[in-house]
Enzyme design. Structure first.
Site, PDB file in Angstrom:
ATOM      1  N   THR A  78      -1.010  10.487  -2.606  1.00  0.00           N
ATOM      2  CA  THR A  78      -1.392  12.146  -3.229  1.00  0.00           C
ATOM      3  C   THR A  78      -1.248  13.021  -2.899  1.00  0.00           C
ATOM      4  OG1 THR A  78      -2.337   9.969  -4.925  1.00  0.00           O
ATOM      5  CG2 THR A  78      -2.750  12.151  -5.163  1.00  0.00           C
ATOM      6  N   GLY A 118      -6.979   8.788  -3.962  1.00  0.00           N
ATOM      7  CA  GLY A 118      -7.387   7.114  -3.294  1.00  0.00           C
ATOM      8  C   GLY A 118      -7.662   6.116  -3.897  1.00  0.00           C
ATOM      9  N   GLU A 119      -7.714   5.687  -4.669  1.00  0.00           N
ATOM     10  CA  GLU A 119      -8.071   4.387  -4.872  1.00  0.00           C
ATOM     11  C   GLU A 119      -8.155   4.345  -6.707  1.00  0.00           C
ATOM     12  OE1 GLU A 119      -9.852  -0.194  -6.452  1.00  0.00           O
ATOM     13  OE2 GLU A 119     -10.812   0.815  -4.565  1.00  0.00           O
TER      14      GLU A 119
END
Length: 328
Positions: free
Chosen positions: A197, A248-249
């Site tokens: 991202t 991230g997640e």
């Protein structure tokens, strides 16, 4: 008067075996975007204009997972997401599920500035984009040969692939020893963790903070999946004290309300920017969640943190500090 500061990111969770040429290409893009932002801040551009400008540049280059080069869904389509927030007045705008908007971050800005709402998605966001006259492109513009190949591999593995820029040979162990167990997210094995991202945070010479984040999501994601990037308080936040963009997640970032928590511990615990970032990364990613973030404060400070192997990032301040890096 506060000093300006800026930070950019291109995703957390880099494979240590990432080829040198790909590392250098990523760092070159981050340096170019950082330089654009620095020039804009030096010319007294507002923080909100700067973060939009920089993220647009990141969306236009296919190196990272946003705009052109976005990750593909299970149907081979793009469903892009973006958000932007102006710390002055805590105004915000966000979009999800856009597939023909060249620069989703600018559509998010228009949602903030030109609509009565804070968040538009899918057909409603596309309709609003046409009404506002933003640049639209055919869906093929966003789809690269690399992504088509990685989607094929993801389907063959019945997997969500976070990083589709890293060679897949040996990636099932994420570069670890052969006997190491496969990595897992929500019960699904993943090859290498690195969502890539993009985001930018900035504080201008007036002490105004802003943040923006943009993504294509996850390779082989379910249709309609929405991550943290367009969610204010999770992937993006800006207020009087700071501006934050996460990567991230997504599911872990959403559960931890990561971006807002950085501002909250500064407000309510009196922590410095870096101390707030360290606390949030260390304490709010439950269940083994992996993430990173960049942040600036209204005092002209810059900070970053991650619990992954690496994070594509760059930062600079009005005092002359500038750094572009990937590893810790």
């Amino acid at each position: 008067m506060a000093g300006w500061a800026i930070a950019v990111h291109g995703g957390a969770g880099v494979d240590p075996n990432l080829p040198k040429e790909r590392q250098e290409a990523a760092k070159k893009l981050l340096t170019r975007c950082l330089t654009i932002g620095i020039s804009a801040l030096r010319s007294s551009m507002s923080a909100i204009d700067v973060v939009e400008l920089v993220v647009r540049e990141l969306e236009t280059d296919p190196i990272f997972n946003s705009g052109r080069g976005s990750a593909l869904s299970e149907k081979g389509t793009v469903e892009m997401e973006a958000s932007i927030m102006d710390g002055a007045g805590r105004r915000c705008g966000a979009v999800s599920g856009v597939s023909t908007v060249k620069n989703p971050v600018s559509l998010a800005r228009l949602v903030m500035d030109k609509s009565p709402h804070s968040y538009l998605a899918f057909s409603g966001a596309e309709k609003f984009a046409k009404q506002q006259g933003v640049e639209m492109v055919d869906t093929e513009y966003f789809i690269t040969e690399d992504n088509l190949g990685m989607l094929k591999l993801a389907k063959e593995a019945n997997s969500i692939l976070f990083d589709y820029r890293i060679p897949t040979v040996g990636s099932e162990s994420c570069g670890a020893a052969a006997e190491a167990p496969p990595m897992i997210m929500n019960g699904l094995p993943i090859s290498v963790y690195a969502p890539e991202t993009v985001g930018c945070v900035a504080v201008d010479g007036e002490g105004r903070c802003a943040a923006a984040t943009s993504t294509g999501g996850l390779m082989n994601k379910m249709i309609g999946r929405i991550g943290d990037s367009p969610l204010i308080g999770a992937g993006t936040y800006a207020g009087e004290l700071c501006g934050v963009s996460c990567t991230g997640e997504g599911e872990a970032i959403i559960r931890g309300t990561l971006a807002r928590d950085v501002a909250a511990v500064m407000e309510y615990k009196g922590l410095s920017l870096q101390a707030a970032v360290d606390l949030v990364i260390g304490k709010r990613l439950d269940g083994g969640g992996k993430a990173g973030l960049i942040a600036v404060s209204s005092k002209g400070e810059v900070a970053w943190g991650f619990n992954t192997v690496g994070m594509f990032r760059g930062c600079a301040t009005g005092e002359g500090f500038m750094e572009v890096g990937i590893w810790d």
